[in-house]
Design an enzyme around this catalytic site. Sequence first.
Site, PDB file in Angstrom:
ATOM      1  N   GLY A  35     -21.717  44.921 -71.208  1.00 27.67           N
ATOM      2  CA  GLY A  35     -22.168  44.511 -69.973  1.00 27.67           C
ATOM      3  C   GLY A  35     -21.560  42.919 -70.071  1.00 27.67           C
ATOM      4  N   GLY A  38     -23.827  41.021 -72.477  1.00 34.04           N
ATOM      5  CA  GLY A  38     -23.792  41.245 -74.109  1.00 34.04           C
ATOM      6  C   GLY A  38     -23.434  42.695 -74.279  1.00 34.04           C
ATOM      7  N   ASP A 143     -29.984  41.219 -59.507  1.00 35.55           N
ATOM      8  CA  ASP A 143     -28.866  42.087 -59.976  1.00 35.55           C
ATOM      9  C   ASP A 143     -29.308  43.515 -60.139  1.00 35.55           C
ATOM     10  OD1 ASP A 143     -26.183  42.782 -60.518  1.00 35.55           O
ATOM     11  OD2 ASP A 143     -26.526  42.358 -62.749  1.00 35.55           O
TER      12      ASP A 143
END
Length: 164
Positions: A35, A38, A143
């Site tokens: 992602g 990481g 998010d």
Amino acid sequence: MEVFLDQFQDLKHFELKEIKSITAKSDDNKVTREGGSGKVYSGVAFKRLNLISNSGQGNPKFVKEIFMLSRTHDDLISCVGFCSEDDEKVVVYEYEYHGSLDCHLNNMSVMLMQCLKIYFVVARGLCYLHGSKETHQRVIHRDIKSSNILMDENWNAKVSDMRL
């Protein structure tokens, strides 16, 4: 900085060579998901913080992430350890066996009651983050999406990727 990190005695202090031995190998079979913040390796989730050396934001961001995620809450992904060596800042998270919710949304065997339970858990986790009473610090997630909802071995949901 190191003195401040000493207060996190319950967390494992990983050595940089340990992390590099797992992550630095070019074996793509070990990476289960990648992602913006990481890579997740089979069995362990690592987040290497992108530190901008000129901004002075790296250490405070790192400490804040460890501080917030070391406080256990059933509905949030937990920090289990960290590495702070040289210029490397790595946070190690618990690994959630079933991965992210987005991988299971088209599964017709997911029942309505399971979906409602997931929604409730996510709402409760966000309430914990957004409210400042328990944490003494308000964190706005910014998010929330199905790929940031992780499922453990018992299909319990956990909110992840707070981007602190």
